[in-house]
Design a protein around this motif. Structure first.
Motif, mmCIF file in Angstrom:
data_model
loop_
_atom_site.group_PDB
_atom_site.id
_atom_site.type_symbol
_atom_site.label_atom_id
_atom_site.label_comp_id
_atom_site.label_asym_id
_atom_site.label_seq_id
_atom_site.Cartn_x
_atom_site.Cartn_y
_atom_site.Cartn_z
ATOM 1 N N LEU A 57 -6.909 -2.112 -12.288
ATOM 2 C CA LEU A 57 -8.024 -1.169 -12.269
ATOM 3 C C LEU A 57 -8.100 -0.422 -10.936
ATOM 4 O O LEU A 57 -8.588 0.719 -10.883
ATOM 5 N N ARG A 58 -7.610 -1.060 -9.872
ATOM 6 C CA ARG A 58 -7.635 -0.404 -8.554
ATOM 7 C C ARG A 58 -6.428 0.521 -8.343
ATOM 8 O O ARG A 58 -6.395 1.271 -7.359
ATOM 9 N N THR A 59 -5.466 0.484 -9.252
ATOM 10 C CA THR A 59 -4.225 1.238 -9.050
ATOM 11 C C THR A 59 -4.440 2.746 -8.917
ATOM 12 O O THR A 59 -3.835 3.372 -8.023
ATOM 13 N N PRO A 60 -5.264 3.401 -9.761
ATOM 14 C CA PRO A 60 -5.434 4.851 -9.607
ATOM 15 C C PRO A 60 -5.913 5.255 -8.223
ATOM 16 O O PRO A 60 -5.411 6.225 -7.639
ATOM 17 N N GLY A 61 -6.869 4.526 -7.682
ATOM 18 C CA GLY A 61 -7.371 4.848 -6.350
ATOM 19 C C GLY A 61 -6.317 4.636 -5.277
ATOM 20 O O GLY A 61 -6.184 5.436 -4.349
ATOM 21 N N ARG A 62 -5.571 3.549 -5.401
ATOM 22 C CA ARG A 62 -4.518 3.272 -4.422
ATOM 23 C C ARG A 62 -3.416 4.326 -4.518
ATOM 24 O O ARG A 62 -2.860 4.754 -3.498
ATOM 25 N N LEU A 63 -3.092 4.745 -5.741
ATOM 26 C CA LEU A 63 -2.065 5.764 -5.915
ATOM 27 C C LEU A 63 -2.509 7.082 -5.283
ATOM 28 O O LEU A 63 -1.723 7.759 -4.613
ATOM 29 N N HIS A 64 -3.783 7.456 -5.497
ATOM 30 C CA HIS A 64 -4.303 8.695 -4.913
ATOM 31 C C HIS A 64 -4.179 8.660 -3.393
ATOM 32 O O HIS A 64 -3.739 9.646 -2.763
ATOM 33 N N HIS A 65 -4.544 7.533 -2.801
ATOM 34 C CA HIS A 65 -4.463 7.386 -1.345
ATOM 35 C C HIS A 65 -3.009 7.516 -0.875
ATOM 36 O O HIS A 65 -2.724 8.171 0.139
ATOM 37 N N SER A 66 -2.079 6.912 -1.619
ATOM 38 C CA SER A 66 -0.670 6.963 -1.225
ATOM 39 C C SER A 66 -0.084 8.364 -1.402
ATOM 40 O O SER A 66 0.742 8.809 -0.593
ATOM 41 N N VAL A 67 -0.521 9.080 -2.442
ATOM 42 C CA VAL A 67 -0.055 10.458 -2.649
ATOM 43 C C VAL A 67 -0.502 11.338 -1.490
ATOM 44 O O VAL A 67 0.270 12.174 -0.990
ATOM 45 N N LEU A 68 -1.733 11.175 -1.045
ATOM 46 C CA LEU A 68 -2.225 11.955 0.099
ATOM 47 C C LEU A 68 -1.401 11.659 1.345
ATOM 48 O O LEU A 68 -1.073 12.560 2.124
ATOM 49 N N ALA A 69 -1.045 10.378 1.539
ATOM 50 C CA ALA A 69 -0.240 10.002 2.701
ATOM 51 C C ALA A 69 1.152 10.622 2.613
ATOM 52 O O ALA A 69 1.694 11.120 3.604
ATOM 53 N N ALA A 70 1.736 10.610 1.413
ATOM 54 C CA ALA A 70 3.059 11.205 1.225
ATOM 55 C C ALA A 70 3.011 12.713 1.448
ATOM 56 O O ALA A 70 3.907 13.290 2.093
ATOM 57 N N ALA A 71 1.962 13.357 0.942
ATOM 58 C CA ALA A 71 1.820 14.804 1.112
ATOM 59 C C ALA A 71 1.694 15.172 2.587
ATOM 60 O O ALA A 71 2.249 16.188 3.036
ATOM 61 N N ALA A 72 1.000 14.344 3.346
ATOM 62 C CA ALA A 72 0.857 14.608 4.781
ATOM 63 C C ALA A 72 2.213 14.542 5.481
ATOM 64 O O ALA A 72 2.504 15.346 6.379
ATOM 65 N N VAL A 73 3.043 13.598 5.067
ATOM 66 C CA VAL A 73 4.391 13.500 5.653
ATOM 67 C C VAL A 73 5.219 14.726 5.289
ATOM 68 O O VAL A 73 5.893 15.321 6.139
ATOM 69 N N LEU A 74 5.166 15.135 4.022
ATOM 70 C CA LEU A 74 5.933 16.303 3.591
ATOM 71 C C LEU A 74 5.523 17.545 4.379
ATOM 72 O O LEU A 74 6.374 18.364 4.750
ATOM 73 N N ASP A 75 4.233 17.685 4.620
ATOM 74 C CA ASP A 75 3.749 18.817 5.427
ATOM 75 C C ASP A 75 4.278 18.719 6.858
ATOM 76 O O ASP A 75 4.743 19.711 7.431
ATOM 77 N N ARG A 76 4.181 17.524 7.422
ATOM 78 C CA ARG A 76 4.533 17.348 8.833
ATOM 79 C C ARG A 76 6.014 17.618 9.101
ATOM 80 O O ARG A 76 6.367 18.179 10.144
ATOM 81 N N VAL A 77 6.879 17.223 8.176
ATOM 82 C CA VAL A 77 8.330 17.399 8.399
ATOM 83 C C VAL A 77 8.850 18.683 7.773
ATOM 84 O O VAL A 77 10.044 18.949 7.804
ATOM 85 N N ARG A 78 7.937 19.482 7.189
ATOM 86 C CA ARG A 78 8.300 20.751 6.550
ATOM 87 C C ARG A 78 9.375 20.540 5.475
ATOM 88 O O ARG A 78 10.418 21.207 5.450
ATOM 89 N N ALA A 79 9.123 19.604 4.604
ATOM 90 C CA ALA A 79 10.104 19.228 3.580
ATOM 91 C C ALA A 79 10.400 20.390 2.634
ATOM 92 O O ALA A 79 9.500 21.161 2.269
ATOM 93 N N GLU A 80 11.652 20.498 2.241
ATOM 94 C CA GLU A 80 12.079 21.510 1.271
ATOM 95 C C GLU A 80 12.528 20.885 -0.044
ATOM 96 O O GLU A 80 12.687 21.597 -1.038
ATOM 97 N N VAL A 81 12.746 19.588 -0.066
ATOM 98 C CA VAL A 81 13.166 18.889 -1.283
ATOM 99 C C VAL A 81 12.819 17.415 -1.119
ATOM 100 O O VAL A 81 12.828 16.882 0.004
ATOM 101 N N VAL A 82 12.519 16.763 -2.226
ATOM 102 C CA VAL A 82 12.284 15.322 -2.231
ATOM 103 C C VAL A 82 13.327 14.684 -3.136
ATOM 104 O O VAL A 82 13.476 15.073 -4.299
ATOM 105 N N VAL A 83 14.064 13.735 -2.581
ATOM 106 C CA VAL A 83 15.076 13.006 -3.334
ATOM 107 C C VAL A 83 14.600 11.571 -3.491
ATOM 108 O O VAL A 83 14.317 10.895 -2.499
#
Length: 349
Positions: A54-80
């Motif tokens: 039941l806690r998984t959706p909230g944890r996933l949302h938090h992790s997606v935000l963290a991943a998005a912040a990394v992609l922004d910071r490193v100026r990612a052009e592709v995710v493998v």
């Protein structure tokens, strides 16, 4: 990491950032290979109805935000992505940002993250044509150049000397993977006398923490070498004529790439995934398959030793194993990723 190395060889100016979690060996293996590592919270998917689920959706949302912040910071052009705890948040963050997603699935049975992401992209690659994923193209598994480019005959004498084996006579390599396998250790060590009596040398990699007792033989007997771990497996592969081992995806890929025939003993867990990994090379005649429950010294004596002492059969199996392998998956995948980036840049311009 093997893919990242190939990408860097093709495009030395490429900036590569590894995304990982505190689970597993990310924090150890990735920095050791020389790549910057960014950590995000892991999001395991519970298999049963529970509070954790039941806690998984909230944890996933938090992790997606963290991943998005990394992609922004490193100026990612592709995710493998290669699946696992880190992949789902990375895929969702990439989709939200409009970045191309490239997927590689090493296992015969895809995980949840790669099954979902295969619906988001057409850049989907697998180890085997038997893997069921949308848009999938089978290319093999990215391997280290030391394995993919291994010339076993050229290295054989030096490799055998390295382990204290004789230049002539068949060599059986025994391994249960990085952690070892009690069933394999017990079966082969229990057949030590029979192996020696038939002129078979043994390179037995037990796995750390495993103790294998082998009866002392006569000095004239073929060597039975017991070691806990090998960190440069190309030497073990070059020394051997045949292997008995588990059938993890990487093990199957490496043995096929170097043309080393094997008796695969699938781990009797994970829904039979390891059996599926071995089936393609077994179907070609490049390997044998034996259930964990059927593996014992008697099987070694009655089934395996006749193969080990038949050079013509081993040579034929080696050729069939090699035909089932793929030594260039790292470069193939890297080229596809560079193409995906070039297409995105062209679209953006």
């Amino acid at each position: 990491m093997n893919f990242a190395d190939a990408l860097r060889r093709l495009e030395p100016t490429a900036e590569i950032t590894a995304l990982g979690t505190v689970r597993g060996l990310d924090t150890t293996l990735i920095p050791a290979r020389g790549y910057p590592l960014e950590l995000i919270p892991p999001v395991p998917l519970p298999r049963t109805l529970s509070r954790a689920l039941l806690r998984t959706p909230g944890r996933l949302h938090h992790s997606v935000l963290a991943a998005a912040a990394v992609l922004d910071r490193v100026r990612a052009e592709v995710v493998v992505g290669f699946g696992g705890y880190v992949a789902m948040p990375a895929y969702l963050a990439a989709r939200k940002q409009g970045l191309p997603i490239v997927i590689h699935e090493a296992n015969a049975r895809p995980g949840v993250a790669n099954r979902l992401a295969a619906r988001m992209t057409t850049h989907v690659f697998t180890a085997s044509p038997n893997v069921r994923l949308a848009h999938a193209t089978a290319i093999g598994i990215p391997l280290r150049p030391a394995i993919a480019g291994l010339d076993r005959p050229a290295l054989r004498d030096a490799a055998r000397q390295r382990f204290g084996l004789r230049p002539g006579g068949p060599v059986l390599m025994v391994t249960g993977g990085s952690q070892g396998a009690k069933a394999i250790n017990a079966a082969v060590s229990g057949a030590a006398s029979a192996l020696r009596a038939n002129g078979v040398q043994v390179l037995h990699i037990t796995g750390p923490g495993h103790v294998v007792e082998v009866p002392d033989g006569d000095p004239a007997d073929p060597p039975y070498v017991v070691i806990p771990y090998v960190d440069q497996m190309q030497y073990a592969y070059a020394a051997a004529d045949f292997a008995i081992c588990r059938s993890g995806a990487m093990t199957c890929a490496e043995l096929a790439a170097v043309g080393l025939p094997a008796a695969y003993v699938p781990l009797p867990l994970r829904g039979g995934e390891q059996r599926l990994n071995a089936e393609p090379v077994v179907a070609t005649g490049g390997a044998l398959l034996v259930d964990d429950a059927d593996l014992d010294p008697a099987w070694i004596e009655t089934t395996l030793i006749p193969v080990l002492t038949d050079p013509e059969r081993i040579a034929a199996m080696s050729g069939r194993a090699s035909a089932a392998g793929a030594a260039d998956a790292d470069v193939v995948l890297a080229r596809h990723v560079l193409t995906a980036v070039a297409e995105r840049r062209g679209f953006a311009s």
